[in-house]
Design an enzyme around this catalytic site. Structure first.
Site, PDB file in Angstrom:
ATOM      1  N   LYS A 139      -9.789-115.698  53.375  1.00  7.41           N
ATOM      2  CA  LYS A 139     -10.700-115.874  52.237  1.00  7.41           C
ATOM      3  C   LYS A 139     -10.735-114.625  51.351  1.00  7.41           C
ATOM      4  CE  LYS A 139     -13.331-119.692  54.062  1.00  7.41           C
ATOM      5  NZ  LYS A 139     -12.572-119.780  55.356  1.00  7.41           N
TER       6      LYS A 139
HETATM    7  C1  LIG Z   1     -11.859-121.005  55.729  1.00  9.32           C
HETATM    8  C2  LIG Z   1     -10.801-120.882  56.769  1.00  9.32           C
HETATM    9  C3  LIG Z   1      -9.899-121.934  57.038  1.00  9.32           C
HETATM   10  C4  LIG Z   1      -9.952-123.263  56.313  1.00  9.32           C
HETATM   11  O1  LIG Z   1      -9.524-123.158  54.988  1.00  9.32           O
HETATM   12  P1  LIG Z   1      -9.902-124.293  53.929  1.00  9.32           P
HETATM   13  O2  LIG Z   1      -9.376-123.799  52.644  1.00  9.32           O
HETATM   14  O3  LIG Z   1     -11.411-124.359  53.934  1.00  9.32           O
HETATM   15  O4  LIG Z   1      -9.284-125.557  54.385  1.00  9.32           O
HETATM   16  C5  LIG Z   1      -8.917-121.740  57.999  1.00  9.32           C
HETATM   17  N1  LIG Z   1      -8.842-120.580  58.695  1.00  9.32           N
HETATM   18  C6  LIG Z   1      -9.697-119.558  58.480  1.00  9.32           C
HETATM   19  C7  LIG Z   1      -9.576-118.325  59.292  1.00  9.32           C
HETATM   20  C8  LIG Z   1     -10.703-119.671  57.512  1.00  9.32           C
HETATM   21  O5  LIG Z   1     -11.556-118.655  57.317  1.00  9.32           O
END
Ligand SMILES: *Cc1c(COP(=O)(O)O)cnc(C)c1O
Length: 496
Positions: A112
């Protein structure tokens, strides 16, 4: 050519990219979706000679058409700098018959960071372009990870403040330590006496409070959110896949125009939607492999055409994918419904009232690009151990879900097209689950930080700065309030 965004729930709305970023969500509750997916205007060969930031520019300029070159390049330069611990920003690692795209080299060692590093700059630039004079106040309720990534992204960005509420007794000790040690004069972290829903309700109430908005405006502030449905978080993610493809090309791992598959551990459907947009821009992607954990609502959807959230919510070792409503899926539904906002709205209304909807057979045909599957908790732990023992490479629990689903895909389809797996978190972020998977008997009695050192040894990877910070950084935030005092706390922080 200018690209506009319309709401997935009404065809009348049409805004520029900067307006969509500022607003986040359309007034009708829909998401902003591009009215077309632009085609790439540089060849893959040209892109292969560029670095991450240059590729980011070439991709994002096609979506954010009302940003000048100078504005967009400035946002990219400020985001993808020394906050990342590798020059490549997103290194590609070959292991166990696939290519792992490591998206976790930013401030909070999870993917993120990639979008939340640039969102603050896109947001302040959008504010300037739309003659917004107020400072932007980001208000967020978090159950742990997103709050920290947002804090790190917005810390010390001029023209912004960020206030994060978290349930005082509802996040892990490491998550709390990460947040309360956050640096930056514009960051505020508040524990509430209540649960995550209380925090989220409190934040929603403030967003909907017109009188509060007026008071803020008079004092030179306005609220905004760093929510994952903002196109300012979606567009930067398209870059990953163009970058990964062109690295493979540049390194001679694939031939010109060779098709690759991508595998994405999925929760809110943002990351994999970005891969789908990349494919629609002309990137030679074959299948989009959507990996779920035991909250396998998406797998069931791809199997049956029915999205049904009426089920038990499972707490797993990949908590960032513990989601029953994948918000960004709405953009895919809208697209496969032929960009028919009315039809999409019907599905979303039905999701709200009945918790489910079923798409038409014609729409189902449009999903041929996707393959869905899931990994159980035991399978997730098993693949971490197997890959470590076979190759020495250690992956986190979320990435492991993708690795396992990729194996199931190859078994099911016999398709051995080269694959890029999105590696979404550092194993150091989920150390206990990762070490338990490798050898529970051996590591069970160790403390969290002993495990960190042990992981560093067995994986032969230095402990990331983000983890060292938690060990040593002083606590900078100790505010706690009752769930009924959230508005008063915000007023106090802003002095209004
Ligand atoms: C948020 C997140 C996901 C999922 O991603 P999306 O874009 O919400 O599908 C997968 N792995 C990690 C470590 C995350 O923080």
């Amino acid at each position: 050519m200018d690209l506009f965004y319309s709401s997935t729930r009404s065809s009348e709305v049409k805004v520029k990219a900067s307006e969509a970023i500022l607003k986040g969500l359309a007034d009708d509750g829909g998401l902003f979706a591009p009215e077309r997916i632009p085609a790439m205007d540089k060849s893959l060969k040209e892109l292969a000679a560029m670095d991450y930031k240059q590729v980011a520019y070439e991709v994002m300029k096609l979506f954010l058409t009302d940003f000048t070159e100078e504005e967009l390049r400035s946002c990219i330069d400020k985001a993808y700098d020394s906050k990342f611990d590798t020059d490549e920003i997103a290194p590609l690692v070959k292991a166990d018959g696939a290519y792992y795209l490591e998206l976790f080299h930013g401030a909070t060692i999870a993917f993120k960071d990639m979008a939340l590093s640039i969102l603050p700059h896109l947001l302040t630039t959008s504010a300037r372009k739309n003659n917004v004079k107020n400072d932007i106040v980001i208000l967020t309720a978090t159950s742990g990870d997103t709050g920290k990534a947002a804090l790190a992204g917005f810390a010390d960005v001029p023209g912004t403040k960020i206030i994060v509420f978290y349930p005082k007794n509802g996040v892990s000790p490491i998550q709390e330590k990460q947040m309360v040690t956050q640096k930056g004069d514009n960051t505020f972290v508040v524990g509430i006496k209540g649960n995550f829903d209380d925090a989220q309700t409190g934040v929603k109430n403030m967003f909907n409070n017109k009188e509060l908005a007026q008071t803020l405006d008079a004092a030179g502030f306005q609220f905004s959110s760093a929510n994952s449905i903002n196109i300012g978080r979606l567009v930067p993610q398209i870059v990953y896949y163009v970058y990964a493809y062109t690295r493979l090309l540049g390194d001679g791992e694939i031939a010109a125009d060779e098709t690759i598959n991508v595998v994405v551990p999925t929760g809110n459907f943002g990351n994999i939607l970005a891969a789908y947009y990349a494919k629609n821009m002309g990137l030679p992607i074959g299948r989009l492999i959507c990996a779920s954990n035991e909250n396998k609502v998406l797998y069931d959807f791809f199997e049956s055409g029915t999205y049904d959230k009426n089920r038990e919510f499972v707490l797993t070792t990949s908590p960032s994918m513990d989601i029953l409503i994948s918000s960004n899926l709405e953009r895919l539904i809208y697209k496969i419904a032929g960009m028919d906002a009315k039809a999409n709205k019907k599905f979303m209304d039905s999701l709200k009232t009945d918790g489910k909807y079923s798409i038409t057979d014609d729409m189902k045909k449009e999903l041929a690009d996707f393959y869905g599957n899931y990994a159980s908790e035991a399978e997730t732990a098993g693949i971490i151990k197997a890959i470590y023992e076979d190759t020495g490479y250690v992956i986190d629990t979320h990435t492991a879900v993708a690795a396992k689903v990729y194996k199931k895909y190859v078994q099911d389809t016999k398709d051995t097209t080269k694959a890029v797996i999105a590696s979404t978190a550092s194993p150091f972020k989920f150390t206990r689950s990762v070490m338990d998977a490798i050898d529970k008997a051996k590591y069970d009695a160790m403390s969290d930080f002993e495990l960190v050192d042990e992981l560093s040894k067995i994986a032969n990877v230095v402990v990331p700065q983000a983890i060292e910070d938690i060990r040593t950084a002083p606590v900078r935030h100790d505010r706690v309030c009752d769930k009924t005092e959230m508005e008063a706390t915000v007023r106090d922080i802003l002095g209004v």
